[in-house]
Design an enzyme around this catalytic site. Structure first.
Site, short mmCIF file in Angstrom:
data_model
loop_
_atom_site.label_atom_id
_atom_site.label_comp_id
_atom_site.label_asym_id
_atom_site.label_seq_id
_atom_site.Cartn_x
_atom_site.Cartn_y
_atom_site.Cartn_z
N GLN A 110 77.15 55.55 46.01
CA GLN A 110 78.36 55.14 45.31
C GLN A 110 78.70 56.05 44.14
O GLN A 110 79.86 56.15 43.75
CB GLN A 110 78.21 53.69 44.80
CG GLN A 110 78.13 52.65 45.89
CD GLN A 110 79.39 52.62 46.77
OE1 GLN A 110 80.47 52.98 46.35
NE2 GLN A 110 79.22 52.19 48.01
N LYS A 119 81.91 58.70 52.01
CA LYS A 119 82.39 57.95 50.84
C LYS A 119 83.07 58.87 49.83
O LYS A 119 83.56 58.41 48.80
CB LYS A 119 81.22 57.21 50.17
CG LYS A 119 80.64 56.08 51.05
CD LYS A 119 79.60 55.32 50.30
CE LYS A 119 78.69 54.52 51.21
NZ LYS A 119 79.28 53.27 51.67
N ASP A 137 69.64 56.58 44.72
CA ASP A 137 70.60 56.32 45.79
C ASP A 137 71.98 56.56 45.19
O ASP A 137 72.49 55.73 44.43
CB ASP A 137 70.43 54.87 46.28
CG ASP A 137 71.55 54.45 47.23
OD1 ASP A 137 72.50 55.23 47.40
OD2 ASP A 137 71.47 53.33 47.76
N CYS A 168 75.74 44.33 52.27
CA CYS A 168 74.42 44.89 52.58
C CYS A 168 73.50 44.82 51.37
O CYS A 168 72.70 45.75 51.12
CB CYS A 168 74.50 46.33 53.09
SG CYS A 168 75.28 46.45 54.68
N HIS A 216 71.01 48.28 47.82
CA HIS A 216 71.59 48.18 49.17
C HIS A 216 70.43 48.07 50.15
O HIS A 216 69.34 48.62 49.89
CB HIS A 216 72.38 49.47 49.42
CG HIS A 216 73.18 49.50 50.67
ND1 HIS A 216 72.63 49.80 51.89
CD2 HIS A 216 74.49 49.28 50.90
CE1 HIS A 216 73.59 49.77 52.82
NE2 HIS A 216 74.72 49.46 52.23
#
Ligand code: PMP
Length: 413
Positions: free
Chosen positions: A209, A232, A206, A370, A129
């Protein structure tokens, strides 16, 4: 195993927890398949925001009065909930930020300022991302370090053998997505961490998600940093987390200066507070942190293992049904995937697809997500992306397939 999990998972009951799902959009029952962008919120989370401002609101860490102590206790308890949620060793390894983006920037600026010099290297991957690309580019521009990129294959899987060859003493950090928002690839992060650690290189994951969909155990992963966003995972916007191993966080200089992050200030010299305050300058997002704790309680009550099993089944079904539509090309066909189905369709731009589906009350995302470099890797400007949560159903996937067929009729006649 999966059948047992499914039998235990009453999605209709779960859906009752999310008031927004009852809404109609364009005269149709809302079908929300944009969960990778942000999740919907259960009633307990909405109520907790209200309760905070009605009953608990005060600034933290400063007051002797009842409300300040209450807000402080709730804020500190939220940190412990996050600690347990990801199995961190210490609660002071949990830094509250605005979200994944700020968490990654914190590491890029603070760790980067301390440890990265001209000629050093930072490794990211081809599926990142923008928030796990641009902070490192800025760092590289400022220091003269070099950004290196782990390539991917046509299924959207990292080439781990290539990665192993990229490791050398100049590499100061590896930063990769746990789960890709554009492709749905679940990366072999344990292997990546083992390889990097064999060269004494720290790894940032990261987890924007992954955190909403998988049980995260930072000690089992042995990652050095883990970044994720509250919004999220059923929590509010504007709150997120940076997990960092304390020995690293202790070595890093503050990211921002201001109130709460100091031990003492004179014009000659300021000394800094201990963790986690050192990285939380100014009044934090108190309500956000407390309500993130409530979202975590909610997710725990549903059970992340059950969420993962149910969503796995849902993604399998979607891949089958949507993949069978003539002209559909699924972008991201890794063996290990979760919750994201990105696709293109001959003759229809993803934005047009998104607009037609919106007429049917179906929310998907169309664009580069993104992640422009990964789009370039696949030679496309954009995809349509359906992303799932544990409150989605097979019927909603059937409706998505019908909506796509409708788009085909409109455009390809
Ligand atoms: N990384 C990934 C993989 C993401 O999907 C996102 C959000 N789309 C981010 C980072 C950035 O998260 P946020 O905007 O909440 O900071």
């Amino acid at each position: 195993m999966l059948t047992v999990m499914k039998a235990n998972f009453d999605v209709q009951q779960i859906r009752k927890d999310f008031p927004i799902l009852k809404q109609e959009v364009n005269g149709r029952q809302l079908i929300y398949l944009d969960n990778a962008a942000t999740s919907q919120k259960p009633q307990v989370v909405i109520d907790a925001i209200n309760r905070y401002y009605k009953e608990q609101n005060a600034n933290v860490h400063r007051g002797v009065h009842f409300l300040s102590q209450l807000a402080t206790r709730e804020y500190d308890d939220a940190r412990v909930k996050v600690q347990r949620f990801i199995n961190a060793a210490e609660s002071h390894e949990i830094i509250f930020t605005r979200g994944t983006t700020e968490s990654i920037n914190l590491v890029a600026y603070s760790y980067g300022r301390k440890f990265v010099r001209e000629g050093d290297e930072i490794i990211i991957s081809a599926m990142e991302h923008h928030s796990n690309i641009v902070p490192w580019q800025i760092l590289c521009e400022q220091t003269g370090a070099k950004l290196r990129v782990i390539p991917i294959n046509d299924d959207g899987e990292l080439l781990i053998d290539e990665f192993a060859l990229m490791l050398n003493p100049r590499v100061k950090l590896v930063a990769v997505a746990h789960l890709s928002n554009a492709l749905g690839t679940l990366n072999p992060v344990k292997r990546i961490i083992e390889l990097a650690h064999s060269h004494d290189i720290p790894v940032l994951l990261d987890g924007a998600q992954a955190a909403p969909h998988l049980k995260i155990d930072v000690r089992d992963l042995d990652c050095d940093f883990y970044a994720f966003s509250g919004h999220k995972m059923c929590g509010p916007t504007g709150i997120g987390v940076l997990y960092g191993k304390s020995e690293l966080l202790n070595m890093m200089p503050p990211f921002m200066g201001g109130g709460d992050m100091i031990a003492s200030v004179t014009f000659e010299k300021t000394t800094y507070n201990v963790l986690p305050a050192k990285f939380e300058a100014g009044t934090p997002h108190i309500e956000g942190a407390i309500v993130l704790g409530v979202a975590i309680d909610y997710l725990n009550s549903v059970g992340l293992d059950r969420v993962a099993a149910y969503e796995h089944e849902l993604l399998g079904y979607a891949t089958e049904v949507i993949g069978a539509i003539p002209g559909i090309k699924i972008i991201g066909t890794a063996r290990e995937k979760a919750s994201v189905l990105s696709f293109t369709l001959d003759g229809i731009h993803p934005h047009d697809m998104g607009t037609i589906l919106d007429q049917e009350g179906i929310a998907i995302r169309a664009g580069h997500h993104c992640a422009q470099p990964v789009m370039k890797r696949f030679g496309i400007p954009a995809t349509a992306r359906a992303s799932f949560a544990f409150y989605n159903t097979r019927e909603e996937i059937d409706a998505l397939a019908e909506g796509i067929q409708k788009a085909v009729e409109v455009f390809n006649g």
